[in-house]
Write a protein that holds these residues in place. Structure first.
Motif, short mmCIF file in Angstrom:
data_model
loop_
_atom_site.label_atom_id
_atom_site.label_comp_id
_atom_site.label_asym_id
_atom_site.label_seq_id
_atom_site.Cartn_x
_atom_site.Cartn_y
_atom_site.Cartn_z
N PRO A 1 -3.73 2.41 -1.03
CA PRO A 1 -3.85 1.16 -0.28
C PRO A 1 -5.13 1.14 0.53
N THR A 2 -5.49 -0.03 1.04
CA THR A 2 -6.67 -0.13 1.90
C THR A 2 -6.40 0.56 3.22
N LEU A 3 -7.48 1.13 3.75
CA LEU A 3 -7.41 1.79 5.05
C LEU A 3 -7.98 0.82 6.07
N GLY A 4 -7.14 0.33 6.95
CA GLY A 4 -7.50 -0.79 7.80
C GLY A 4 -8.32 -0.46 9.02
N SER A 5 -8.58 0.80 9.29
CA SER A 5 -9.35 1.15 10.50
C SER A 5 -10.17 2.40 10.24
N ARG A 6 -11.08 2.64 11.13
CA ARG A 6 -11.93 3.83 11.00
C ARG A 6 -11.14 5.10 11.26
N SER A 7 -10.18 5.01 12.15
CA SER A 7 -9.35 6.18 12.42
C SER A 7 -8.46 6.51 11.22
N ALA A 8 -8.04 5.49 10.46
CA ALA A 8 -7.24 5.74 9.27
C ALA A 8 -8.05 6.50 8.22
N ILE A 9 -9.35 6.22 8.15
CA ILE A 9 -10.21 6.94 7.22
C ILE A 9 -10.28 8.41 7.60
N GLU A 10 -10.45 8.69 8.87
CA GLU A 10 -10.53 10.09 9.32
C GLU A 10 -9.22 10.81 9.11
N GLN A 11 -8.12 10.12 9.31
CA GLN A 11 -6.81 10.75 9.11
C GLN A 11 -6.59 11.09 7.64
N ALA A 12 -6.97 10.19 6.76
CA ALA A 12 -6.82 10.45 5.33
C ALA A 12 -7.71 11.60 4.89
N ALA A 13 -8.89 11.74 5.48
CA ALA A 13 -9.80 12.82 5.11
C ALA A 13 -9.26 14.18 5.52
N ARG A 14 -8.45 14.21 6.55
CA ARG A 14 -7.91 15.48 7.03
C ARG A 14 -6.60 15.88 6.33
N ARG A 15 -5.96 14.95 5.66
CA ARG A 15 -4.65 15.23 5.09
C ARG A 15 -4.75 16.21 3.93
N LYS A 16 -3.80 17.13 3.82
CA LYS A 16 -3.72 18.11 2.76
C LYS A 16 -2.43 17.89 1.97
N GLY A 17 -2.46 18.22 0.69
CA GLY A 17 -1.26 18.08 -0.13
C GLY A 17 -0.96 16.63 -0.50
N TYR A 18 0.01 16.46 -1.36
CA TYR A 18 0.37 15.12 -1.86
C TYR A 18 1.43 14.51 -0.95
N LEU A 19 1.26 13.22 -0.65
CA LEU A 19 2.22 12.48 0.16
C LEU A 19 2.55 11.19 -0.57
N SER A 20 3.77 11.12 -1.02
CA SER A 20 4.20 9.95 -1.81
C SER A 20 4.05 8.68 -0.98
N GLY A 21 3.54 7.64 -1.58
CA GLY A 21 3.31 6.38 -0.90
C GLY A 21 1.94 6.28 -0.30
N ALA A 22 1.54 7.30 0.48
CA ALA A 22 0.22 7.28 1.12
C ALA A 22 -0.89 7.52 0.10
N ASP A 23 -0.57 8.22 -1.00
CA ASP A 23 -1.60 8.57 -1.98
C ASP A 23 -1.63 7.60 -3.16
N GLY A 24 -0.99 6.47 -3.01
CA GLY A 24 -1.13 5.39 -3.97
C GLY A 24 -0.46 5.66 -5.30
N THR A 25 -0.85 4.89 -6.30
CA THR A 25 -0.25 4.93 -7.64
C THR A 25 -1.31 5.30 -8.67
N GLU A 26 -0.83 5.74 -9.83
CA GLU A 26 -1.74 6.09 -10.91
C GLU A 26 -2.42 4.84 -11.45
N VAL A 27 -3.67 4.99 -11.82
CA VAL A 27 -4.43 3.89 -12.40
C VAL A 27 -3.97 3.72 -13.85
N ALA A 28 -3.50 2.55 -14.15
CA ALA A 28 -3.01 2.29 -15.50
C ALA A 28 -4.18 2.07 -16.46
N GLY A 29 -3.87 2.21 -17.74
CA GLY A 29 -4.90 1.95 -18.74
C GLY A 29 -5.30 3.16 -19.52
#
Length: 839
Positions: A131-159
């Motif tokens: 999903p879109t990251l709506g703030s600058r702090s959300a970008i930094e939080q996503a950059a620090r995250r480790k491991g897979y988190l269902s929902g936060a890591d989006g869906t597979e690209v189809a095709g």
């Protein structure tokens, strides 16, 4: 929190094919026990070799094999720790293009490394869009995250954009490349999207499909250019550590001596400064240059010496970077032509250390103004451009009110700060950088997330690409905070980026140049931009300065040592006939002593300051008084010679030599001016007067013309043995008596006339029958008559003896009587005194 959620998601995986029990069944606990046992075996048995890749795997090329070997070596320490969604490390090494365009194709390249202790199989790499990251702090939080988190890591690209991989043994890496049409990403509204690549596969203990790892990056997306673009100013610093010492050779060219030859390595192809120049000449940036770097490269381009490691101060070898220096300067002159150039004060002085620890030291602030003037003149001379000196840049952009006061005292009206130092309290967006702070001065508050985007170790695989994507994402997020506002943003990166950091910086700037939300702006225009009325304008107090930065500041003792060295140089130059050969090398070396480059380098900083001070004392000591032994003075007045030696290659003028006695009775005369040619000596004589006998100490001291002591005092002993008045009177009286006696004798002899002839006859005594006649024993008839010549007279043919005197030589009874012819003298010569005469 994210780790716990990921582990919970893993526990909800479907059961294996052998009919395991439910969540509380025993089979699941058996599997966990087996996993624990298998993971413990390497610890008990020792290090085991990593499993070879499956035989069905595609053969790797030589470069890929080398990359896999390097990745395997770096992954070895963590090879036994990866489990679940952290079983693999996925690195997205490149995203091309960094900012996608509608209708284009996105390429993701990278590596996947097995970080677990088991072999992975049935592997499938799949791109994921989040999903879109709506703030600058959300970008930094996503950059620090480790491991897979269902929902936060989006869906597979189809095709059908997945990629199958063969089995992956523990510690082994595999490269990948995925091409995705932008249209298949189904990007919606403008903004920053999380883009990832996940690995699905099975393990020996969990033979079912599961997420074994994920790598993340960011994808800034904007369909069309914005009407209000952010004006972005990027500072491109050309700064290095101090390399040149105060020492120079005594030749005509004054060949400089460098601490080391590291600057040549930075200028060589592939070196840090060479890359900064090669990358920067194609970018729209503001060049921020330390004039000391230009001066060092300029002298290196001609001829220089390098201090020999482990040798004495004068042990040097020839430098080898002349060609690199010439080429670098030539290319730099072309690169900055027509571009904005900002000249820092010479040697980039540490404004914060000066404000906190040096303002009460005499002359500290005045040296900052001189460094600014020197910096401007150096840039104009070397690069043939007119730089701006109206900007001050404190270390890491950390400011407080005292730092602003110091920065503006040298003539700068703009202070480059950073937003993590000047924090906004009420604004929900990042305001324009310019902030009026009073007295006609402006604070340019650089954006902290953009300025620090490239400070990490970017030599690791994927780190550089992630930094570029995060930089582009942060800039778009900043632009979308207030899309209706046209703001001016300044980016002030680290002063001395590494090669990998510089390459990432250049890639980030190029990515924004192709975007539709930023445009280039000069630093001068940024300072003139209309400030935001709601932005903070008050500078923090000195107590708010970060403690971590305060610990790395130069100590007060450093500024005291600098002042002492400057005072010694001021005295020294007054006596030199060619001060221009000594003052410039020392002045620039003193400026280098307070450089920002010494942050966190306390030992190297002290060593450099000590070397400068020691060399100045060495030169000052070349002009000295020659040691004088104890002397003895005889008499009331004497002369004391004192010799001044000059071992410098140039003449000395302007010194005054003064003697001082420890006793009042010894006057050592007036002071004398000293003028000595190079490598010569001069002896000065002092007229001395002693009033009494005894021993005294005489102190000889050199002074400058303004009365400052020069060199050490020389002490010697004087023993006075002057003659007293009584002795002089006695001696004078004795001399006078001798003179008087001689005069009296001369007078008496002169009165007595000429002495009679000793051979002349005796004179006839007056009267008859006198006693004198009887004593003569000569008969009356035999004596010559009056008027008749005697036998010895000239008439008788006798010798003439003028001035002689007659004397008797015998008794009268022995003298024969008769005629005068019977009397005969045996010897006409008179006997000598004391001689016996035989008749």
């Amino acid at each position: 929190m994210d780790v716990r959620v990921a582990e919970a998601a893993e526990s909800q995986a479907p059961p294996g094919p052998r009919g395991t029990a439910g969540p509380n069944g025993t089979n699941r606990w058996k599997r966990r026990a087996a996993v624990l046992l298998l993971s413990a075996l390497p610890v008990l048995a020792g290090a085991l070799p990593t499993a070879a890749p499956a035989a069905s795997a595609a053969p790797a090329t030589a470069p890929e094999a080398a990359a896999q070997a390097a990745s395997a070596a770096s992954a070895a320490p963590a090879a036994r720790t990866g489990t679940g969604s952290r079983s693999t490390r996925i690195s997205v090494n490149e995203v091309t293009p960094a900012v996608p365009e509608p209708g284009g194709t996105l390429t993701l390249t990278g590596t996947v490394t097995n970080a677990s202790s088991t072999t992975l199989s049935h592997l499938r790499l799949t791109p994921r869009i989040g999903p879109t990251l709506g703030s600058r702090s959300a970008i930094e939080q996503a950059a620090r995250r480790k491991g897979y988190l269902s929902g936060a890591d989006g869906t597979e690209v189809a095709g059908g954009h997945s990629m199958r991989l063969n089995g992956l043994a523990s510690g082994v890496s595999r490269s990948f490349s995925l091409k995705i049409p932008v249209s298949d990403l189904h990007l919606g509204a403008d903004g920053v999207y999380q883009l990832g690549v996940s690995l699905t596969g099975q393990t020996r203990n969990r033979p079912y499909d599961q997420i074994l790892g994920i790598g993340r990056t960011f994808l800034p997306w904007q369909k069309k250019a914005s009407g209000h673009r952010t004006r972005l100013t990027y500072l491109w610093p050309l700064i290095s550590t101090p390399h040149v010492t105060a020492r120079t050779q005594s030749d005509k060219q004054q060949t400089p001596v460098f601490r080391d030859d590291d600057l040549a390595k930075e200028l060589a192809p592939g070196g840090r400064l060479e890359q900064m120049l090669e990358l920067g000449k194609d970018l729209n940036v503001t060049w921020v240059i330390d004039p000391d770097l230009l001066a060092s490269v300029d002298v290196m381009a001609r001829r220089y010496r390098v201090h020999k490691p482990g040798g004495g101060p004068d042990d040097t070898v020839a430098g080898k970077g002349q060609e690199y220096a010439k080429q670098w300067l030539d290319e730099l002159q072309g690169a900055v032509a027509g571009k904005e150039v900002v000249a820092l004060p010479f040697a980039d002085p540490d404004l914060a250390s000066l404000a906190h620890r040096g303002t009460h030291i005499r002359g500290a602030l005045s040296s900052l103004g001189q460094a600014t003037t020197t910096g401007r003149e150096t840039v104009e001379t070397v690069l043939h451009v007119k730089p701006s000196t109206d900007f001050a840049w404190p270390y890491k952009g950390a400011v407080d009110s005292s730092i602003v006061d110091v920065a503006t005292s040298a003539g700068a009206h703009n202070v480059i700060a950073r937003s993590d130092s000047v924090r906004e309290n009420a604004l929900s967006y990042s305001p324009t950088a310019a902030r009026p702070i009073g007295s006609g001065n402006t604070a340019l508050v650089a954006d902290a997330p953009l300025s620090t985007a490239f400070e990490d170790d970017l030599s690791r695989a994927g780190a550089s690409s992630l930094a570029v994507q995060r930089f582009a994402a942060q800039s778009l997020s900043l632009a979308r905070q207030a899309p209706s506002r046209s703001r001016s943003v300044v980016v002030a990166p680290q002063r001395m980026p590494t090669v990998s950091q510089a390459q990432a910086m250049a890639a980030g700037i190029k990515a924004l140049a192709a975007s539709g939300w930023t445009e280039h702006s000069s630093l001068t225009d940024a300072a003139k931009a209309k400030p935001d009325p709601n932005a903070r304008r008050k500078m923090p107090s000195p107590s708010s300065y970060p403690a971590s930065l305060r610990r790395t500041e130069l100590p007060t003792a450093a500024f005291e040592q600098v002042r002492k060295t400057k005072d010694g140089l001021d005295d020294f130059q007054q006596i030199l006939s060619q001060a221009n050969r000594v003052v410039p090398p020392f002045t620039t070396a003193i400026d280098r002593e307070v450089s920002n480059a010494w942050r966190g380098e306390g030992r190297a900083s002290r060593s450099y300051r000590n070397d400068v001070e020691k060399y100045l004392l060495e030169l000052r000591g070349a002009v000295k008084l020659i040691k004088k032994s104890d002397i003895t003075l005889s008499g009331r007045e004497a002369t004391i010679p004192v010799t001044v030696q000059n071992n410098l290659a140039q003449g000395v003028d302007g010194l005054v030599l003064e003697l001082r006695s420890s006793r009042i009775g010894l006057d050592v005369g007036d002071s004398k001016r000293v003028t000595v040619d190079g490598e010569h000596t001069q002896s000065l004589k002092f007229d001395t007067t002693a009033k009494n006998n005894g021993r005294a100490y005489v102190y000889a001291q050199l002074y400058t013309e303004d009365g400052e002591r020069y060199g050490k005092v020389m002490k010697f002993q004087v023993n006075v043995t002057s003659i007293t008045s009584t002795v002089l009177l006695v001696i004078a009286g004795g001399v006078l008596l001798i003179v008087l006696a001689g005069i009296r004798m001369y007078t008496q002899r002169k009165r007595s006339g000429p002495a009679p002839d000793p051979d002349a006859p005796l004179e006839q005594p007056d009267g008859d029958g006198s006693e004198d006649a009887e004593e003569n024993d000569t008969p009356e008839e035999d004596a010559p008559q009056e008027g008749e010549p005697g036998e010895d007279s000239p008439e008788k043919g006798g010798p003439e003896r003028e001035g002689s005197k007659a004397e008797t030589t015998g008794d009268s009874a022995d003298t024969p009587h008769g005629d005068g012819d019977d009397t005969e003298r045996e010897n006409d010569n008179p006997p000598a005194a004391g001689e016996k005469v035989d008749r």
